[in-house]
Design a protein around this motif. Structure first.
Motif, PDB file in Angstrom:
ATOM      1  N   LEU A 115       0.827  -1.209   0.000  1.00 22.59           N
ATOM      2  CA  LEU A 115       0.000   0.000   0.000  1.00 22.59           C
ATOM      3  C   LEU A 115       0.859   1.256   0.000  1.00 22.59           C
ATOM      4  O   LEU A 115       0.525   2.253  -0.649  1.00 22.59           O
ATOM      5  CB  LEU A 115      -0.945  -0.005   1.211  1.00 22.59           C
ATOM      6  N   ILE A 116       1.975   1.221   0.723  1.00 25.78           N
ATOM      7  CA  ILE A 116       2.877   2.382   0.728  1.00 25.78           C
ATOM      8  C   ILE A 116       3.498   2.567  -0.649  1.00 25.78           C
ATOM      9  O   ILE A 116       3.611   3.686  -1.155  1.00 25.78           O
ATOM     10  CB  ILE A 116       3.972   2.206   1.797  1.00 25.78           C
ATOM     11  N   VAL A 117       3.901   1.452  -1.268  1.00 28.74           N
ATOM     12  CA  VAL A 117       4.521   1.523  -2.592  1.00 28.74           C
ATOM     13  C   VAL A 117       3.539   2.075  -3.632  1.00 28.74           C
ATOM     14  O   VAL A 117       3.955   2.660  -4.633  1.00 28.74           O
ATOM     15  CB  VAL A 117       5.034   0.125  -3.013  1.00 28.74           C
ATOM     16  N   SER A 118       2.237   1.926  -3.389  1.00 25.06           N
ATOM     17  CA  SER A 118       1.251   2.428  -4.346  1.00 25.06           C
ATOM     18  C   SER A 118       1.321   3.948  -4.505  1.00 25.06           C
ATOM     19  O   SER A 118       0.868   4.497  -5.516  1.00 25.06           O
ATOM     20  CB  SER A 118      -0.166   2.011  -3.929  1.00 25.06           C
ATOM     21  N   THR A 119       1.919   4.653  -3.512  1.00 26.65           N
ATOM     22  CA  THR A 119       2.085   6.104  -3.641  1.00 26.65           C
ATOM     23  C   THR A 119       3.068   6.443  -4.755  1.00 26.65           C
ATOM     24  O   THR A 119       3.141   7.591  -5.196  1.00 26.65           O
ATOM     25  CB  THR A 119       2.604   6.726  -2.333  1.00 26.65           C
ATOM     26  N   SER A 281       3.648   2.258 -16.987  1.00 28.97           N
ATOM     27  CA  SER A 281       4.376   1.247 -16.219  1.00 28.97           C
ATOM     28  C   SER A 281       4.091   1.398 -14.729  1.00 28.97           C
ATOM     29  O   SER A 281       3.845   0.407 -14.028  1.00 28.97           O
ATOM     30  CB  SER A 281       5.875   1.379 -16.478  1.00 28.97           C
ATOM     31  N   GLY A 282       4.104   2.644 -14.236  1.00 31.48           N
ATOM     32  CA  GLY A 282       3.797   2.894 -12.831  1.00 31.48           C
ATOM     33  C   GLY A 282       2.372   2.512 -12.472  1.00 31.48           C
ATOM     34  O   GLY A 282       2.103   2.009 -11.380  1.00 31.48           O
ATOM     35  N   ILE A 283       1.447   2.732 -13.399  1.00 29.60           N
ATOM     36  CA  ILE A 283       0.044   2.392 -13.151  1.00 29.60           C
ATOM     37  C   ILE A 283      -0.144   0.880 -13.065  1.00 29.60           C
ATOM     38  O   ILE A 283      -0.862   0.376 -12.196  1.00 29.60           O
ATOM     39  CB  ILE A 283      -0.861   2.988 -14.253  1.00 29.60           C
ATOM     40  N   VAL A 284       0.517   0.144 -13.957  1.00 29.98           N
ATOM     41  CA  VAL A 284       0.417  -1.316 -13.921  1.00 29.98           C
ATOM     42  C   VAL A 284       0.995  -1.857 -12.612  1.00 29.98           C
ATOM     43  O   VAL A 284       0.410  -2.749 -11.976  1.00 29.98           O
ATOM     44  CB  VAL A 284       1.149  -1.939 -15.130  1.00 29.98           C
ATOM     45  N   ILE A 285       2.130  -1.305 -12.186  1.00 27.97           N
ATOM     46  CA  ILE A 285       2.728  -1.722 -10.913  1.00 27.97           C
ATOM     47  C   ILE A 285       1.757  -1.477  -9.765  1.00 27.97           C
ATOM     48  O   ILE A 285       1.519  -2.352  -8.922  1.00 27.97           O
ATOM     49  CB  ILE A 285       4.052  -0.972 -10.662  1.00 27.97           C
ATOM     50  N   SER A 286       1.164  -0.287  -9.729  1.00 28.73           N
ATOM     51  CA  SER A 286       0.237   0.062  -8.656  1.00 28.73           C
ATOM     52  C   SER A 286      -1.047  -0.758  -8.729  1.00 28.73           C
ATOM     53  O   SER A 286      -1.615  -1.132  -7.708  1.00 28.73           O
ATOM     54  CB  SER A 286      -0.096   1.559  -8.722  1.00 28.73           C
ATOM     55  N   ALA A 287      -1.497  -1.033  -9.944  1.00 28.39           N
ATOM     56  CA  ALA A 287      -2.739  -1.797 -10.117  1.00 28.39           C
ATOM     57  C   ALA A 287      -2.582  -3.232  -9.622  1.00 28.39           C
ATOM     58  O   ALA A 287      -3.571  -3.865  -9.224  1.00 28.39           O
ATOM     59  CB  ALA A 287      -3.151  -1.793 -11.582  1.00 28.39           C
ATOM     60  N   LEU A 288      -1.350  -3.762  -9.633  1.00 29.39           N
ATOM     61  CA  LEU A 288      -1.109  -5.132  -9.186  1.00 29.39           C
ATOM     62  C   LEU A 288      -0.926  -5.234  -7.673  1.00 29.39           C
ATOM     63  O   LEU A 288      -0.978  -6.333  -7.115  1.00 29.39           O
ATOM     64  CB  LEU A 288       0.143  -5.687  -9.877  1.00 29.39           C
ATOM     65  N   LEU A 289      -0.736  -4.103  -7.002  1.00 24.67           N
ATOM     66  CA  LEU A 289      -0.456  -4.132  -5.567  1.00 24.67           C
ATOM     67  C   LEU A 289      -1.604  -4.701  -4.739  1.00 24.67           C
ATOM     68  O   LEU A 289      -1.363  -5.423  -3.769  1.00 24.67           O
ATOM     69  CB  LEU A 289      -0.084  -2.732  -5.082  1.00 24.67           C
ATOM     70  N   PRO A 290      -2.884  -4.393  -5.055  1.00 19.46           N
ATOM     71  CA  PRO A 290      -3.965  -5.029  -4.291  1.00 19.46           C
ATOM     72  C   PRO A 290      -3.909  -6.552  -4.334  1.00 19.46           C
ATOM     73  O   PRO A 290      -4.220  -7.213  -3.342  1.00 19.46           O
ATOM     74  CB  PRO A 290      -5.232  -4.499  -4.977  1.00 19.46           C
ATOM     75  N   LEU A 291      -3.497  -7.120  -5.470  1.00 19.07           N
ATOM     76  CA  LEU A 291      -3.354  -8.571  -5.561  1.00 19.07           C
ATOM     77  C   LEU A 291      -2.249  -9.061  -4.632  1.00 19.07           C
ATOM     78  O   LEU A 291      -2.388 -10.098  -3.973  1.00 19.07           O
ATOM     79  CB  LEU A 291      -3.046  -8.970  -7.010  1.00 19.07           C
ATOM     80  N   THR A 292      -1.164  -8.306  -4.551  1.00 21.84           N
ATOM     81  CA  THR A 292      -0.075  -8.661  -3.634  1.00 21.84           C
ATOM     82  C   THR A 292      -0.562  -8.644  -2.192  1.00 21.84           C
ATOM     83  O   THR A 292      -0.216  -9.534  -1.397  1.00 21.84           O
ATOM     84  CB  THR A 292       1.099  -7.675  -3.795  1.00 21.84           C
ATOM     85  N   GLU A 293      -1.379  -7.650  -1.847  1.00 21.55           N
ATOM     86  CA  GLU A 293      -1.928  -7.554  -0.489  1.00 21.55           C
ATOM     87  C   GLU A 293      -2.789  -8.761  -0.149  1.00 21.55           C
ATOM     88  O   GLU A 293      -2.681  -9.345   0.931  1.00 21.55           O
ATOM     89  CB  GLU A 293      -2.749  -6.278  -0.354  1.00 21.55           C
TER      90      GLU A 293
END
Length: 354
Positions: A115-119, A281-293
């Motif tokens: 969640l922090i990385v999503s910033t 690229s940043g959006i794809v990284i952030s969009a995948l973070l909820p799955l990581t959580e």
């Protein structure tokens, strides 16, 4: 590049990026959960898998040689000195970012770290605006605000999210270092895009692979120096013996698999920059973070308090806002192009008199 080829590369890079983005933090957390105490070693592992890039480069080299036939033979590496030096600089920044991220994850649950990385998206958008003149829409601004606000909510409630035997001070240090890692990598993404635009070489996907290898080699060397200075190699054998899941698991799964899976993250990231932009690229990284959580909650039984739920909701809202804005922007651009073509078609044609 043909549209079909570009679409195929986007899909392939998304899959590679998803594997690394979700699997990398989970593997690193596995190291810390089961007795791993080093910081430089997992930092080193994030880019140490770069030699596997030689396989697609070999394939590309033989393919070029086959097509050239009687023409002058091309060298194995296409990268020229200016791009090589730029890649080395980006690689050193990436190595430092890896250290910050590993240090932060040592004191944070994967779900909180994600969640922090999503910033990162907010700062990627900001840096992209100044560095590569990225255009913004109201939806982009809305997404940036929502995602940043979502991560900020995590700072309001820290006591219930600490790991076992972790102090409040360690949690705050982990939070700050992870946040710093997100900002630094947000700077690296548009820096790579700017490098692509400024160099005189024509950027091909083969050249992107070479850039990736140079970047990861530089980052690995940076972390290698840190390990040597810290005596990290002397500790590996003892850590393997005391690892809760066994020595074979330590070497085969935690070490080898972590290096390979993180390579997917970096390769997918710069591949998306090549196919689209640093912001995408940043959006794809952030969009995948909820799955990581979600995976962290499932595999490691991490807590998922109300603050994380609100933060996740705001992050998802921000992602949807951005994608909706992009769809509207593309439709508007397409409509304007069609209208312009229609106007040109309807211009009166006059016969010239000789």
């Amino acid at each position: 590049m043909k549209m079909k080829m570009k679409t195929a590369l986007v899909i392939i890079n998304c899959i590679i990026l998803a594997t690394g983005n979700c699997g990398g933090p989970l593997m690193m957390r596995l190291y810390f959960r089961n007795g791993g105490n080093q910081i430089w070693f997992p930092s080193f592992l994030q880019t140490a898998g770069f030699p596997i890039i030689l396989f697609p480069l070999l394939f590309s080299f033989f393919h070029r040689r086959k097509e050239e036939q009687e023409e002058p033979k091309s060298p194995f590496f296409l990268i020229k000195p200016p791009l090589f030096l730029a890649s080395v600089v980006v690689g050193l920044l990436t190595g430092f970012d890896n250290y910050l991220y590993a240090y932060g994850l040592a004191y944070l649950p994967v779900s909180t770290s994600s969640l922090i990385v999503s910033t990162q998206l907010a700062f990627t958008a900001l840096f992209a605006f100044f560095m590569v003149k990225q255009k913004f829409t109201p939806f982009t601004i809305n997404a940036v605000v929502l995602i940043t606000l979502g991560a900020g909510i995590l700072a309001l409630h820290t006591d219930g999210d600490k790991l076992a035997k972790e102090t409040r001070k360690e949690y705050i240090v982990g939070f700050i270092l992870t946040f710093a890692a997100a900002i630094l990598y947000a700077f690296v993404l548009p820096l790579v895009e700017l490098t692509y635009k400024k160099v005189s070489q024509r950027i091909s996907y083969t050249l992107v692979l070479e850039v990736q290898m140079v970047m990861c080699f530089s980052a690995t060397c940076f972390c290698l120096v840190g390990m040597l200075a810290n005596g990290g190699f002397k500790v590996i054998a003892r850590e393997a013996r005391e690892f809760k899941l066994g020595g074979s698991t330590y070497y085969c799964v935690v070490v080898a698999f972590t290096a390979i899976i993180w390579q997917g993250f970096f390769l997918g990231t710069i591949g998306m920059i090549f196919c689209a932009s640093s912001l995408v690229s940043g959006i794809v990284i952030s969009a995948l973070l909820p799955l990581t959580e979600v995976l962290a909650v499932l595999f490691y039984r991490e807590k998922f308090q109300a603050e994380k739920g609100i933060s996740l909701f705001l992050s998802l809202w921000g992602f949807l806002s951005y994608f909706y804005g992009q769809i509207k922007f593309e439709k508007k651009t397409q409509t304007e192009d069609q209208a312009q073509e229609t106007q040109l078609f309807q211009l009166p044609v006059t016969d010239s008199v000789a």
